[in-house]
Design an enzyme around this catalytic site. Sequence first.
Site, PDB file in Angstrom:
ATOM      1  N   ASP A   1       0.852  -1.181   0.000  1.00 19.24           N
ATOM      2  CA  ASP A   1       0.000   0.000   0.000  1.00 19.24           C
ATOM      3  C   ASP A   1       0.890   1.234   0.000  1.00 19.24           C
ATOM      4  O   ASP A   1       2.016   1.205   0.515  1.00 19.24           O
ATOM      5  CB  ASP A   1      -0.914   0.004   1.230  1.00 19.24           C
ATOM      6  CG  ASP A   1      -2.093   0.940   1.090  1.00 19.24           C
ATOM      7  OD1 ASP A   1      -3.203   0.451   0.822  1.00 19.24           O
ATOM      8  OD2 ASP A   1      -1.914   2.172   1.229  1.00 19.24           O
TER       9      ASP A   1
ATOM     10  N   GLY B   1     -26.203   2.001   4.655  1.00 21.87           N
ATOM     11  CA  GLY B   1     -25.106   2.953   4.486  1.00 21.87           C
ATOM     12  C   GLY B   1     -23.821   2.191   4.248  1.00 21.87           C
ATOM     13  O   GLY B   1     -23.832   1.075   3.724  1.00 21.87           O
TER      14      GLY B   1
ATOM     15  N   CYS C   1     -20.166   0.578   0.536  1.00 18.58           N
ATOM     16  CA  CYS C   1     -20.485  -0.217  -0.654  1.00 18.58           C
ATOM     17  C   CYS C   1     -21.840   0.112  -1.257  1.00 18.58           C
ATOM     18  O   CYS C   1     -21.914   0.684  -2.335  1.00 18.58           O
ATOM     19  CB  CYS C   1     -20.402  -1.705  -0.315  1.00 18.58           C
ATOM     20  SG  CYS C   1     -18.731  -2.285   0.039  1.00 18.58           S
TER      21      CYS C   1
ATOM     22  N   ASN D   1     -25.425  -6.030  -4.956  1.00 21.62           N
ATOM     23  CA  ASN D   1     -25.608  -4.883  -4.066  1.00 21.62           C
ATOM     24  C   ASN D   1     -26.876  -4.106  -4.413  1.00 21.62           C
ATOM     25  O   ASN D   1     -27.583  -3.624  -3.524  1.00 21.62           O
ATOM     26  CB  ASN D   1     -24.381  -3.969  -4.114  1.00 21.62           C
ATOM     27  CG  ASN D   1     -23.247  -4.503  -3.264  1.00 21.62           C
ATOM     28  OD1 ASN D   1     -23.411  -5.477  -2.536  1.00 21.62           O
ATOM     29  ND2 ASN D   1     -22.091  -3.878  -3.346  1.00 21.62           N
TER      30      ASN D   1
ATOM     31  N   ALA E   1     -37.190  -2.991   8.403  1.00 21.81           N
ATOM     32  CA  ALA E   1     -37.373  -1.556   8.179  1.00 21.81           C
ATOM     33  C   ALA E   1     -36.625  -0.768   9.247  1.00 21.81           C
ATOM     34  O   ALA E   1     -36.467  -1.221  10.380  1.00 21.81           O
ATOM     35  CB  ALA E   1     -38.856  -1.207   8.212  1.00 21.81           C
TER      36      ALA E   1
ATOM     37  N   GLU F   1     -15.458  -9.623  -4.734  1.00 21.26           N
ATOM     38  CA  GLU F   1     -15.613 -10.016  -3.336  1.00 21.26           C
ATOM     39  C   GLU F   1     -17.063  -9.829  -2.906  1.00 21.26           C
ATOM     40  O   GLU F   1     -17.778  -8.991  -3.449  1.00 21.26           O
ATOM     41  CB  GLU F   1     -14.668  -9.197  -2.442  1.00 21.26           C
ATOM     42  CG  GLU F   1     -14.781  -7.680  -2.582  1.00 21.26           C
ATOM     43  CD  GLU F   1     -15.882  -7.070  -1.730  1.00 21.26           C
ATOM     44  OE1 GLU F   1     -16.388  -7.774  -0.826  1.00 21.26           O
ATOM     45  OE2 GLU F   1     -16.254  -5.912  -1.970  1.00 21.26           O
TER      46      GLU F   1
END
Length: 437
Positions: free
Chosen positions: A30, A261, A264, A212, A256, A148
Amino acid sequence: MRMSVIGCGYLGAVHASAMAELGHDVIGIDVDPDKIAHLAQGRPPFFEPGLSEVLTSAMNSGRLRFSTDIADAAGAQVHFVAVGTPQKQGSHAADLRYVDAAIKSLLPHLAAGDLVVGKSTVPVGTAARLAEMIAASGTGASLAWNPEFLREGFAVQDTVSPDRLVYGVPGGDAGEHATAVLNEVYASAIAADTPLVVTDYATAELVKVAANAFLATKISFINAMAEIAEVSGADVTQLADAIGFDNRIGRRFLNAGVGFGGGCLPKDIRAFTARAEELGRGESVAFLKEVDAINLRRRQRVVDLAVSALGRPVHTAKVAVLGLSFKPHSDDVRDSPALDVAVQLRGLGADVVATDPQAIENSRARHPQLSYSTDLEETLRGADAVVLVTEWPEFRELDPVWAATLVRTPTIIDGRNTLNAAAWRAAGWTYLGLGRP
């Protein structure tokens, strides 16, 4: 097998640690020296259950190390690219600068037969473009796309024992080589009969964003039903139970509340919409704009409930906010509904005191104007209203009788519909849920 993992954020750090724990020789790389320093000391720079233990075990085995030098990737047979794809500033589209930069920096260190494996969530068409870039380099390396499907809070488990594997590979011999290499990488999962889909680049890219988008749609659907329930007197939790018995629908993700949030779902459905519009098929996913709008409305609904329940001017009231992370068992506050609610209430003039088992420091870095406490009793003391917005176990299991002795006014807004309404009302509380009578 020797492998590199380029990008050691949430996805990369978990993947590198889990792969080393499975027996591979891994170098995590990184550009952020602070992140690498933390990881090299066995200290994850974020909270994820089980990661610290797996990281320490993998490093003690000698199979895992970290570096800021991309040249250390040389000699690896497999190179996972796990950098972030955030939302572009001023746009809904995904920002691919980091993916492109990772591939370009890796090219000089590739050798014939190497396999570059994309893990990042990208717009459909990205893999084909990157494959051309790698082919043009003349290195003899090839590309696969391996999305992933991690759940924050269960990421280590989901990496070691995935519920499915998807390989996006090129045609011909290159595809057969990529499949064989990835089968070796995931040998333990293959041996456990994990479902495997071997497909083309575009399908592999779409699998992730489609999954998603579907989950986001399911959550927003039940929240839309909560909006109807609130004006009709119906109970959305019983509604969810009833329709969830239909095995075509299922009960999961039909809770519900204040909405979804994290790093992703929100940005992925927006990027999916933007990419569909670029492809001239924006109408195909136009409904995702309403999914997003419903989700954001639920945050405002929690704020409105809190303000209306106060019984006094907002600027004279103390509001205790329970939860800051976007979900329990995480310190992630990216696009967090909980943090958004706290900020909105503070903006209206309330004296907001917020607590969370893990996410206070991340929240403070983004919103230093809020007051934070690590002490639940201190958070509750003298509150005119309590707002539960992240369903941590310690909040779900809160004793309403004890809590009533601390607050000024026993009013609670259950932003996750996770509390026993009858028990709280019996303890003298005014209980307000979302879509519940």
